[in-house]
Design a protein around this motif. Structure first.
Motif, mmCIF file in Angstrom:
data_model
loop_
_atom_site.group_PDB
_atom_site.id
_atom_site.type_symbol
_atom_site.label_atom_id
_atom_site.label_comp_id
_atom_site.label_asym_id
_atom_site.label_seq_id
_atom_site.Cartn_x
_atom_site.Cartn_y
_atom_site.Cartn_z
ATOM 1 N N LEU A 1 0.708 -1.141 0.020
ATOM 2 C CA LEU A 1 -0.025 0.195 -0.041
ATOM 3 C C LEU A 1 1.023 1.179 0.015
ATOM 4 N N ILE A 2 1.850 1.325 0.809
ATOM 5 C CA ILE A 2 2.992 2.272 0.643
ATOM 6 C C ILE A 2 3.416 2.612 -0.757
ATOM 7 N N ALA A 3 3.889 1.622 -1.344
ATOM 8 C CA ALA A 3 4.270 1.621 -2.834
ATOM 9 C C ALA A 3 3.310 2.367 -3.449
ATOM 10 N N ALA A 4 2.167 1.734 -3.595
ATOM 11 C CA ALA A 4 1.085 2.386 -4.295
ATOM 12 C C ALA A 4 0.827 3.909 -4.061
ATOM 13 N N ALA A 5 0.858 4.217 -2.832
ATOM 14 C CA ALA A 5 0.625 5.625 -2.543
ATOM 15 C C ALA A 5 1.613 6.571 -2.988
ATOM 16 N N ALA A 6 2.886 5.966 -2.987
ATOM 17 C CA ALA A 6 3.819 6.779 -3.607
ATOM 18 C C ALA A 6 4.066 6.480 -5.004
ATOM 19 N N GLY A 7 3.190 5.828 -5.759
ATOM 20 C CA GLY A 7 3.351 5.629 -7.283
ATOM 21 C C GLY A 7 4.396 4.909 -7.691
ATOM 22 N N HIS A 8 4.932 3.691 -7.130
ATOM 23 C CA HIS A 8 5.947 3.022 -7.586
ATOM 24 C C HIS A 8 5.347 1.859 -7.997
ATOM 25 N N VAL A 9 5.156 1.574 -8.946
ATOM 26 C CA VAL A 9 4.609 0.278 -9.806
ATOM 27 C C VAL A 9 5.824 -0.642 -9.829
ATOM 28 N N ALA A 10 6.932 -0.358 -10.156
ATOM 29 C CA ALA A 10 7.905 -1.568 -9.906
ATOM 30 C C ALA A 10 8.146 -1.999 -8.642
ATOM 31 N N ALA A 11 8.029 -1.374 -7.693
ATOM 32 C CA ALA A 11 7.897 -1.919 -6.048
ATOM 33 C C ALA A 11 6.851 -2.708 -5.779
ATOM 34 N N MET A 12 5.728 -2.299 -6.434
ATOM 35 C CA MET A 12 4.379 -3.056 -6.177
ATOM 36 C C MET A 12 4.659 -4.447 -6.850
ATOM 37 N N ARG A 13 5.246 -4.378 -8.143
ATOM 38 C CA ARG A 13 5.418 -5.529 -8.765
ATOM 39 C C ARG A 13 6.190 -6.668 -8.038
ATOM 40 N N GLU A 14 7.328 -6.049 -7.490
ATOM 41 C CA GLU A 14 8.372 -6.937 -6.679
ATOM 42 C C GLU A 14 7.617 -7.387 -5.545
ATOM 43 N N LEU A 15 6.998 -6.548 -5.008
ATOM 44 C CA LEU A 15 6.432 -6.957 -3.465
ATOM 45 C C LEU A 15 5.263 -8.123 -3.926
ATOM 46 N N ALA A 16 4.376 -8.018 -4.837
ATOM 47 C CA ALA A 16 3.418 -8.930 -5.317
ATOM 48 C C ALA A 16 4.299 -10.346 -5.640
ATOM 49 N N SER A 17 5.342 -10.194 -6.405
ATOM 50 C CA SER A 17 6.087 -11.449 -6.672
ATOM 51 C C SER A 17 6.470 -12.425 -5.656
ATOM 52 N N HIS A 18 6.574 -11.593 -4.295
ATOM 53 C CA HIS A 18 6.954 -12.188 -3.220
ATOM 54 C C HIS A 18 5.944 -12.689 -2.479
ATOM 55 N N GLY A 19 4.763 -12.418 -2.898
ATOM 56 C CA GLY A 19 3.350 -13.057 -2.086
ATOM 57 C C GLY A 19 2.693 -11.901 -1.365
ATOM 58 N N ALA A 20 2.998 -10.419 -1.582
ATOM 59 C CA ALA A 20 2.356 -9.482 -0.800
ATOM 60 C C ALA A 20 0.937 -9.595 -1.058
ATOM 61 N N ASP A 21 -0.003 -9.328 -0.105
ATOM 62 C CA ASP A 21 -1.408 -9.578 -0.246
ATOM 63 C C ASP A 21 -2.064 -8.238 -1.158
ATOM 64 N N THR A 22 -2.448 -8.263 -2.189
ATOM 65 C CA THR A 22 -2.721 -7.359 -2.989
ATOM 66 C C THR A 22 -4.001 -6.848 -2.832
ATOM 67 N N HIS A 23 -4.589 -7.258 -1.916
ATOM 68 C CA HIS A 23 -6.032 -7.080 -1.750
ATOM 69 C C HIS A 23 -6.098 -6.324 -0.331
ATOM 70 N N VAL A 24 -5.073 -6.079 0.326
ATOM 71 C CA VAL A 24 -5.045 -5.778 1.743
ATOM 72 C C VAL A 24 -5.441 -4.264 1.853
ATOM 73 N N ARG A 25 -6.069 -4.176 3.098
ATOM 74 C CA ARG A 25 -6.758 -2.622 3.273
ATOM 75 C C ARG A 25 -6.121 -1.996 4.137
ATOM 76 N N ASP A 26 -5.817 -0.757 4.469
ATOM 77 C CA ASP A 26 -5.183 -0.101 5.580
ATOM 78 C C ASP A 26 -6.441 0.354 6.446
ATOM 79 N N VAL A 27 -6.174 0.908 7.670
ATOM 80 C CA VAL A 27 -7.095 1.378 8.645
ATOM 81 C C VAL A 27 -7.683 2.729 8.743
ATOM 82 N N VAL A 28 -7.427 3.267 7.474
ATOM 83 C CA VAL A 28 -7.779 4.786 7.065
ATOM 84 C C VAL A 28 -9.040 4.665 6.241
ATOM 85 N N ARG A 29 -10.035 5.310 6.551
ATOM 86 C CA ARG A 29 -11.393 5.188 5.860
ATOM 87 C C ARG A 29 -10.983 6.436 4.700
#
Length: 162
Positions: free
Chosen positions: A72-100
């Motif tokens: 989520l932090i990579a998404a907020a910062a606009g870092h697609v390559a970081a998101m891809r890397e995290l997802a390739s290691h099993g990051a939960d791509t459907h996770v939600r933060d606690v902020v409404r």
């Protein structure tokens, strides 16, 4: 993006609390550091694959004070390559933060629709229950490249706003 990176640091009683390296790397979009941290999570020893997987999962589940994971932090910062890397290691791509999601997110999604995908109409009337997923975080930050990436890999992300 700078605001998203700065938001990772939590204020402590005597100053700044140290930011976990995985969160700092995600905020900075440093794919090399992310890869190194996740590879090292196995400890470089002869641990079992299950143990290494649990260590990586623990790193990927690290959160800041708003419940934002590295993904989520990579998404907020606009870092697609970081998101891809995290997802390739099993990051939960459907996770939600606690902020409404604030009302301003919903107005931004309409403004972004013409700049991302002309055939996608972003719903503006309904809000999800719970926190924000990567799509809503990207909308809140105006991270158009992240929105395009998320729509490309999983068009069902639009269900987070319907």
């Amino acid at each position: 993006a700078a605001a998203a990176a700065a938001a990772v640091t939590a204020a402590g009683g005597d100053g700044e609390m140290p930011v976990p390296p995985i969160l700092a790397a995600a905020a900075g979009g440093d794919v090399t550091v992310l890869r190194t941290l996740l590879a090292a999570s196995g400890g470089g020893t002869a641990t079992s694959a299950a143990s290494a997987s649990r260590s990586a999962a623990s790193l990927l589940a690290t959160t800041d004070e708003d419940g934002r994971t590295p993904y989520l932090i990579a998404a907020a910062a606009g870092h697609v390559a970081a998101m891809r890397e995290l997802a390739s290691h099993g990051a939960d791509t459907h996770v939600r933060d606690v902020v409404r999601a604030p009302k301003s997110v919903w107005s931004k999604t309409s403004a972004l629709s013409s700049t991302t995908h002309p055939y996608v109409q972003f719903p503006t009337r309904t809000k999800p229950q719970g926190g924000r997923d990567a799509f809503l975080v990207a909308c809140a930050e105006g991270a158009v490249e992240v929105i395009e990436y998320l729509l490309e890999v999983d068009p069902s992300v639009l269900s987070s706003v319907t």
